[in-house]
Design a protein around this motif. Sequence first.
Motif, PDB file in Angstrom:
ATOM      1  N   PRO A   1       3.500  14.870   3.357  1.00  0.00           N
ATOM      2  CA  PRO A   1       4.795  14.948   3.907  1.00  0.00           C
ATOM      3  C   PRO A   1       4.755  15.829   4.924  1.00  0.00           C
ATOM      4  CG  PRO A   1       5.269  14.988   1.653  1.00  0.00           C
ATOM      5  CD  PRO A   1       3.656  15.077   1.630  1.00  0.00           C
ATOM      6  N   ALA A   2       3.908  16.891   5.154  1.00  0.00           N
ATOM      7  CA  ALA A   2       3.648  18.011   5.850  1.00  0.00           C
ATOM      8  C   ALA A   2       3.020  17.647   7.069  1.00  0.00           C
ATOM      9  CB  ALA A   2       3.021  19.150   5.492  1.00  0.00           C
ATOM     10  N   LEU A   3       2.467  16.245   7.084  1.00  0.00           N
ATOM     11  CA  LEU A   3       1.723  15.721   8.211  1.00  0.00           C
ATOM     12  C   LEU A   3       2.591  15.401   9.408  1.00  0.00           C
ATOM     13  CD1 LEU A   3      -1.217  15.027   9.237  1.00  0.00           C
ATOM     14  CD2 LEU A   3      -0.931  12.730   8.223  1.00  0.00           C
ATOM     15  N   ASP A   4       2.384  15.931  10.451  1.00  0.00           N
ATOM     16  CA  ASP A   4       3.380  15.484  11.609  1.00  0.00           C
ATOM     17  C   ASP A   4       2.624  15.715  12.946  1.00  0.00           C
ATOM     18  OD1 ASP A   4       3.228  18.309  11.962  1.00  0.00           O
ATOM     19  OD2 ASP A   4       5.167  18.765  11.546  1.00  0.00           O
ATOM     20  N   VAL A   5       3.067  15.579  14.070  1.00  0.00           N
ATOM     21  CA  VAL A   5       2.390  15.651  15.398  1.00  0.00           C
ATOM     22  C   VAL A   5       1.973  16.926  15.996  1.00  0.00           C
ATOM     23  CG1 VAL A   5       2.669  15.013  17.618  1.00  0.00           C
ATOM     24  CG2 VAL A   5       3.569  13.623  16.067  1.00  0.00           C
ATOM     25  N   PRO A   6       2.908  17.864  15.536  1.00  0.00           N
ATOM     26  CA  PRO A   6       2.048  19.266  15.949  1.00  0.00           C
ATOM     27  C   PRO A   6       1.035  19.689  15.052  1.00  0.00           C
ATOM     28  CG  PRO A   6       4.504  19.473  15.818  1.00  0.00           C
ATOM     29  CD  PRO A   6       4.318  17.875  15.155  1.00  0.00           C
ATOM     30  N   ALA A   7       0.942  19.375  13.679  1.00  0.00           N
ATOM     31  CA  ALA A   7      -0.198  19.658  12.996  1.00  0.00           C
ATOM     32  C   ALA A   7      -1.365  18.956  13.394  1.00  0.00           C
ATOM     33  CB  ALA A   7       0.132  19.232  11.400  1.00  0.00           C
TER      34      ALA A   7
ATOM     35  N   ARG B   1      -4.822  20.241  14.929  1.00  0.00           N
ATOM     36  CA  ARG B   1      -6.206  19.901  14.692  1.00  0.00           C
ATOM     37  C   ARG B   1      -7.016  19.260  15.501  1.00  0.00           C
ATOM     38  NH1 ARG B   1      -8.218  18.977   9.604  1.00  0.00           N
ATOM     39  NH2 ARG B   1      -9.641  17.088   9.197  1.00  0.00           N
ATOM     40  N   ALA B   2      -6.492  18.718  16.767  1.00  0.00           N
ATOM     41  CA  ALA B   2      -7.291  18.145  17.887  1.00  0.00           C
ATOM     42  C   ALA B   2      -7.514  19.245  18.820  1.00  0.00           C
ATOM     43  CB  ALA B   2      -6.374  17.159  18.431  1.00  0.00           C
ATOM     44  N   HIS B   3      -6.752  20.731  18.558  1.00  0.00           N
ATOM     45  CA  HIS B   3      -6.951  21.803  19.540  1.00  0.00           C
ATOM     46  C   HIS B   3      -6.457  21.680  20.793  1.00  0.00           C
ATOM     47  CE1 HIS B   3      -9.259  23.447  16.372  1.00  0.00           C
ATOM     48  NE2 HIS B   3     -10.356  22.349  16.266  1.00  0.00           N
ATOM     49  N   VAL B   4      -5.230  20.885  20.664  1.00  0.00           N
ATOM     50  CA  VAL B   4      -4.553  20.674  22.305  1.00  0.00           C
ATOM     51  C   VAL B   4      -3.137  20.930  21.867  1.00  0.00           C
ATOM     52  CG1 VAL B   4      -6.280  19.193  23.285  1.00  0.00           C
ATOM     53  CG2 VAL B   4      -4.448  18.161  21.762  1.00  0.00           C
ATOM     54  N   SER B   5      -2.482  20.978  23.196  1.00  0.00           N
ATOM     55  CA  SER B   5      -0.791  21.104  22.921  1.00  0.00           C
ATOM     56  C   SER B   5      -0.222  19.906  22.358  1.00  0.00           C
ATOM     57  CB  SER B   5      -0.346  21.286  24.271  1.00  0.00           C
ATOM     58  OG  SER B   5      -0.166  20.351  25.004  1.00  0.00           O
ATOM     59  N   THR B   6       0.846  19.954  21.720  1.00  0.00           N
ATOM     60  CA  THR B   6       1.539  18.940  21.144  1.00  0.00           C
ATOM     61  C   THR B   6       1.979  17.596  22.215  1.00  0.00           C
ATOM     62  OG1 THR B   6       2.573  20.086  19.437  1.00  0.00           O
ATOM     63  CG2 THR B   6       3.678  18.259  20.012  1.00  0.00           C
ATOM     64  N   ALA B   7       2.188  18.089  23.501  1.00  0.00           N
ATOM     65  CA  ALA B   7       2.440  17.090  24.402  1.00  0.00           C
ATOM     66  C   ALA B   7       1.447  16.518  24.994  1.00  0.00           C
ATOM     67  CB  ALA B   7       3.450  17.909  25.755  1.00  0.00           C
TER      68      ALA B   7
ATOM     69  N   HIS C   1     -11.605  14.040  19.546  1.00  0.00           N
ATOM     70  CA  HIS C   1     -10.776  14.797  18.750  1.00  0.00           C
ATOM     71  C   HIS C   1      -9.628  14.011  18.358  1.00  0.00           C
ATOM     72  CE1 HIS C   1     -12.335  18.726  19.775  1.00  0.00           C
ATOM     73  NE2 HIS C   1     -12.224  18.626  20.916  1.00  0.00           N
ATOM     74  N   LEU C   2      -9.165  13.013  19.417  1.00  0.00           N
ATOM     75  CA  LEU C   2      -8.250  12.127  19.137  1.00  0.00           C
ATOM     76  C   LEU C   2      -8.753  11.045  17.956  1.00  0.00           C
ATOM     77  CD1 LEU C   2      -7.308  10.730  22.541  1.00  0.00           C
ATOM     78  CD2 LEU C   2      -6.073  12.487  21.080  1.00  0.00           C
ATOM     79  N   LEU C   3      -9.954  10.615  17.587  1.00  0.00           N
ATOM     80  CA  LEU C   3     -10.590   9.619  16.574  1.00  0.00           C
ATOM     81  C   LEU C   3     -10.672  10.788  15.170  1.00  0.00           C
ATOM     82  CD1 LEU C   3     -13.602   8.071  18.570  1.00  0.00           C
ATOM     83  CD2 LEU C   3     -11.491   6.934  17.710  1.00  0.00           C
TER      84      LEU C   3
ATOM     85  N   HIS D   1      -7.564  11.382  10.355  1.00  0.00           N
ATOM     86  CA  HIS D   1      -7.185  12.296   9.605  1.00  0.00           C
ATOM     87  C   HIS D   1      -5.763  11.776   9.240  1.00  0.00           C
ATOM     88  CE1 HIS D   1      -6.030  16.106   7.583  1.00  0.00           C
ATOM     89  NE2 HIS D   1      -4.638  16.182   8.280  1.00  0.00           N
ATOM     90  N   VAL D   2      -4.785  11.152   9.884  1.00  0.00           N
ATOM     91  CA  VAL D   2      -3.691  10.107   9.408  1.00  0.00           C
ATOM     92  C   VAL D   2      -3.872   9.377   8.645  1.00  0.00           C
ATOM     93  CG1 VAL D   2      -2.006   8.662  10.335  1.00  0.00           C
ATOM     94  CG2 VAL D   2      -2.499  10.737  11.802  1.00  0.00           C
TER      95      VAL D   2
END
Length: 151
Positions: A28-34, A38-44, A13-15, A20-21
């Motif tokens: 511009p809409a690409l951010d950590v929450p997005a 995408r990785a199906h985990v919480s932001t933290a 998922h991290l890969l 994706h990055v």
Amino acid sequence: MAATVTSPPPARHLLRARDHVDARYADPALDVPALARRAHVSTAHFSRCFKQTFGETPHQYLQTRRIERAQDLLRLTELTVSEVCLAVGYTSLGSFSATFKRTVGLSPTVWREQAREEALVGRVPMCFRREWGRPTPKPSRFREAAGAELG
């Protein structure tokens, strides 16, 4: 016997998020929450695992990717700094310039002038320029101050 469906290991998922990055850094809409979604985990959890796996936070990785591309555009094109700013995913010229200067050590305009002068001096293969020229974030003043207090 029913087949069990197993999810891929978290590293996959991290890969995928890192890929994706790499592919969509200019969005511009690409951010950590997005990316976490995408990785199906919480932001933290995503941020912790990403940093543990790749050595930098997802936000730092995104900024580094954008600055690397900005350096290419500044060196190889006649785009204005504002056009480069928008082309790599920033919506604010001020934010772009501040991030560029903090990361590279020079303003985009000064960096462009120096890069073009160096290109005239000698031709170095791109693989070496990328390795030597990859921006690395400078430590923040807060971290320097905290380190001095601890040491």
